[in-house]
Write a protein that holds these residues in place. Structure first.
Motif, PDB file in Angstrom:
ATOM      1  N   VAL A  54       3.034  11.859   9.911  1.00  0.00           N
ATOM      2  CA  VAL A  54       2.709  12.345   8.568  1.00  0.00           C
ATOM      3  C   VAL A  54       2.720  11.196   7.567  1.00  0.00           C
ATOM      4  O   VAL A  54       1.808  11.057   6.741  1.00  0.00           O
ATOM      5  N   LYS A  55       3.742  10.352   7.635  1.00  0.00           N
ATOM      6  CA  LYS A  55       3.826   9.217   6.715  1.00  0.00           C
ATOM      7  C   LYS A  55       2.663   8.257   6.932  1.00  0.00           C
ATOM      8  O   LYS A  55       2.114   7.700   5.975  1.00  0.00           O
ATOM      9  N   GLY A  56       2.261   8.076   8.192  1.00  0.00           N
ATOM     10  CA  GLY A  56       1.148   7.184   8.477  1.00  0.00           C
ATOM     11  C   GLY A  56      -0.166   7.675   7.906  1.00  0.00           C
ATOM     12  O   GLY A  56      -1.017   6.876   7.508  1.00  0.00           O
ATOM     13  N   VAL A  57      -0.339   9.004   7.845  1.00  0.00           N
ATOM     14  CA  VAL A  57      -1.592   9.570   7.343  1.00  0.00           C
ATOM     15  C   VAL A  57      -1.616   9.625   5.823  1.00  0.00           C
ATOM     16  O   VAL A  57      -2.595   9.220   5.187  1.00  0.00           O
ATOM     17  N   ILE A  58      -0.537  10.143   5.188  1.00  0.00           N
ATOM     18  CA  ILE A  58      -0.590  10.381   3.732  1.00  0.00           C
ATOM     19  C   ILE A  58       0.334   9.467   2.938  1.00  0.00           C
ATOM     20  O   ILE A  58       0.385   9.547   1.716  1.00  0.00           O
ATOM     21  N   GLY A  59       1.127   8.601   3.615  1.00  0.00           N
ATOM     22  CA  GLY A  59       1.920   7.603   2.905  1.00  0.00           C
ATOM     23  C   GLY A  59       3.304   8.052   2.491  1.00  0.00           C
ATOM     24  O   GLY A  59       4.047   7.281   1.892  1.00  0.00           O
ATOM     25  N   LEU A  60       3.681   9.291   2.776  1.00  0.00           N
ATOM     26  CA  LEU A  60       5.024   9.778   2.462  1.00  0.00           C
ATOM     27  C   LEU A  60       5.327  10.960   3.369  1.00  0.00           C
ATOM     28  O   LEU A  60       4.473  11.411   4.133  1.00  0.00           O
ATOM     29  N   GLY A  61       6.569  11.442   3.314  1.00  0.00           N
ATOM     30  CA  GLY A  61       6.909  12.651   4.058  1.00  0.00           C
ATOM     31  C   GLY A  61       7.877  12.462   5.196  1.00  0.00           C
ATOM     32  O   GLY A  61       8.362  13.442   5.759  1.00  0.00           O
ATOM     33  N   GLY A  84      -0.365   7.710  13.021  1.00  0.00           N
ATOM     34  CA  GLY A  84      -0.870   8.255  11.768  1.00  0.00           C
ATOM     35  C   GLY A  84      -1.868   7.329  11.103  1.00  0.00           C
ATOM     36  O   GLY A  84      -2.870   7.780  10.533  1.00  0.00           O
ATOM     37  N   GLY A  85      -1.583   6.026  11.161  1.00  0.00           N
ATOM     38  CA  GLY A  85      -2.515   5.060  10.591  1.00  0.00           C
ATOM     39  C   GLY A  85      -3.866   5.097  11.287  1.00  0.00           C
ATOM     40  O   GLY A  85      -4.920   4.988  10.638  1.00  0.00           O
ATOM     41  N   ALA A  86      -3.854   5.269  12.620  1.00  0.00           N
ATOM     42  CA  ALA A  86      -5.106   5.374  13.362  1.00  0.00           C
ATOM     43  C   ALA A  86      -5.803   6.699  13.077  1.00  0.00           C
ATOM     44  O   ALA A  86      -7.042   6.764  12.975  1.00  0.00           O
ATOM     45  N   LEU A  87      -5.020   7.769  12.900  1.00  0.00           N
ATOM     46  CA  LEU A  87      -5.591   9.091  12.643  1.00  0.00           C
ATOM     47  C   LEU A  87      -6.185   9.191  11.249  1.00  0.00           C
ATOM     48  O   LEU A  87      -7.118   9.968  11.018  1.00  0.00           O
ATOM     49  N   ARG A  88      -5.657   8.405  10.317  1.00  0.00           N
ATOM     50  CA  ARG A  88      -6.091   8.485   8.921  1.00  0.00           C
ATOM     51  C   ARG A  88      -7.592   8.261   8.773  1.00  0.00           C
ATOM     52  O   ARG A  88      -8.236   8.846   7.900  1.00  0.00           O
ATOM     53  N   VAL A 136      -9.515  11.772   9.984  1.00  0.00           N
ATOM     54  CA  VAL A 136      -9.328  13.086   9.359  1.00  0.00           C
ATOM     55  C   VAL A 136      -9.449  12.942   7.850  1.00  0.00           C
ATOM     56  O   VAL A 136      -9.291  11.845   7.303  1.00  0.00           O
ATOM     57  N   ARG A 137      -9.738  14.055   7.202  1.00  0.00           N
ATOM     58  CA  ARG A 137      -9.770  14.047   5.739  1.00  0.00           C
ATOM     59  C   ARG A 137      -8.339  14.152   5.228  1.00  0.00           C
ATOM     60  O   ARG A 137      -7.649  15.151   5.483  1.00  0.00           O
ATOM     61  N   PRO A 138      -7.848  13.131   4.516  1.00  0.00           N
ATOM     62  CA  PRO A 138      -6.448  13.155   4.061  1.00  0.00           C
ATOM     63  C   PRO A 138      -6.091  14.387   3.248  1.00  0.00           C
ATOM     64  O   PRO A 138      -4.980  14.895   3.336  1.00  0.00           O
ATOM     65  N   GLU A 139      -7.040  14.906   2.443  1.00  0.00           N
ATOM     66  CA  GLU A 139      -6.746  16.077   1.612  1.00  0.00           C
ATOM     67  C   GLU A 139      -6.501  17.314   2.459  1.00  0.00           C
ATOM     68  O   GLU A 139      -5.634  18.136   2.147  1.00  0.00           O
ATOM     69  N   VAL A 140      -7.273  17.466   3.539  1.00  0.00           N
ATOM     70  CA  VAL A 140      -7.074  18.610   4.431  1.00  0.00           C
ATOM     71  C   VAL A 140      -5.724  18.488   5.123  1.00  0.00           C
ATOM     72  O   VAL A 140      -4.965  19.460   5.228  1.00  0.00           O
ATOM     73  N   PHE A 141      -5.417  17.299   5.601  1.00  0.00           N
ATOM     74  CA  PHE A 141      -4.130  17.072   6.263  1.00  0.00           C
ATOM     75  C   PHE A 141      -2.988  17.309   5.284  1.00  0.00           C
ATOM     76  O   PHE A 141      -1.983  17.937   5.631  1.00  0.00           O
ATOM     77  N   ARG A 142      -3.140  16.833   4.063  1.00  0.00           N
ATOM     78  CA  ARG A 142      -2.096  16.978   3.047  1.00  0.00           C
ATOM     79  C   ARG A 142      -1.836  18.446   2.733  1.00  0.00           C
ATOM     80  O   ARG A 142      -0.688  18.876   2.616  1.00  0.00           O
ATOM     81  N   ARG A 143      -2.914  19.230   2.621  1.00  0.00           N
ATOM     82  CA  ARG A 143      -2.756  20.660   2.328  1.00  0.00           C
ATOM     83  C   ARG A 143      -2.021  21.360   3.476  1.00  0.00           C
ATOM     84  O   ARG A 143      -1.109  22.162   3.243  1.00  0.00           O
TER      85      ARG A 143
END
Length: 248
Positions: free
Chosen positions: A18-25, A216-220, A223-230
């Motif tokens: 999660v942190k790798g994709v959206i930068g926190l969590g 997460g960095g590779a997945l970023r 995927v669309r970060p906004e969809v993942f974040r929601r």
């Protein structure tokens, strides 16, 4: 603790992703999942090493550490004082209260994340608002182990550039993690064989956390970060509601 090793490894793998994709969590996911299986004080002790290492990495990866520290030192002082003052709540015997507080904090964070209110803090009030937000964040951290409320919404409302915001979040989370570790140690939650075992497992949890961040960095990019974040905030809301129900 040994019966929870697989859960701990999978939790930090997911939290790192999660942190790798959206930068926190990372600390939030770890506290939420581990807090559903063990007392919040134990969960908080387990997140100390992965949270500190990943957030100090995030802190010093940016270019504006000293300017941000000069701007936010009052908030960081508030976080330290508030966390130390309230850490007896999570380390004490009121496990049900701490569990309910953890659930409520996760629900509040999820609600803010989904609403995305777009607040702005005027420069003229930041001198006194920052320390107050720091104290409130420290109180929540000391009581529940959740490092993000109200620090993340406040920092997002300062109008920082993206890289500055990421670095400011790293500064806030690093300060909170250090203060939480000192508070737990002060109240004896890290003393004795159990404390040594918790810190040892926390050190081992660093490996899956870093692996998750790399994934997460590779997945970023895929995927669309906004969809993942929601999806992240919706899942966090469900988890928070379950923990709150169990703690009441």
């Amino acid at each position: 603790m040994t019966e929870h090793i697989l859960l701990i490894a999978l939790t930090f793998l997911l939290a790192g992703l999660v942190k790798g994709v959206i930068g926190l969590g990372l600390p939030t996911v770890a506290m939420g999942l581990l807090g559903a299986a063990m007392p919040p004080a134990q969960a908080a002790a387990l997140l100390l090493v992965p949270s500190f290492v990943t957030n100090i990495w995030q802190l010093f990866a940016g270019p504006r550490f000293l300017p941000l520290l000069r701007r936010l030192w009052g908030m960081m002082l508030g976080i330290g004082v508030g966390t130390w003052a309230c850490s007896g709540l999570i380390a004490g015997g009121a496990a049900g209260l701490a569990t309910a507080g953890l659930g409520a904090a996760l629900l509040a964070y999820a609600a803010i994340g989904l609403a995305r209110p777009g607040l702005r803090v005027a420069p003229g009030i930041q001198g006194w608002a920052g320390p107050l937000v720091g104290l409130a964040t420290g109180a929540v951290t000391g009581a529940t182990g959740v490092l993000v409320i109200p620090a993340v919404p406040y920092l997002a409302a300062l109008g920082l550039e993206r890289d500055e915001l990421v670095q400011a979040l790293g500064l806030s989370f690093t300060t909170s993690t250090l203060a939480l570790g000192l508070g737990l140690a002060w109240h004896g939650a890290l003393a004795g064989p159990q404390g040594a075992s918790l810190l040892g497992v926390s050190l081992l949890a660093l490996a899956p956390a870093l692996l998750g961040m790399a994934l997460g960095g590779a997945l970023r990019a895929r995927v669309r970060p906004e969809v993942f974040r929601r999806g992240f905030f919706i899942g966090l809301a469900v988890l928070g509601a379950e923990i709150l129900w169990r703690g009441l």
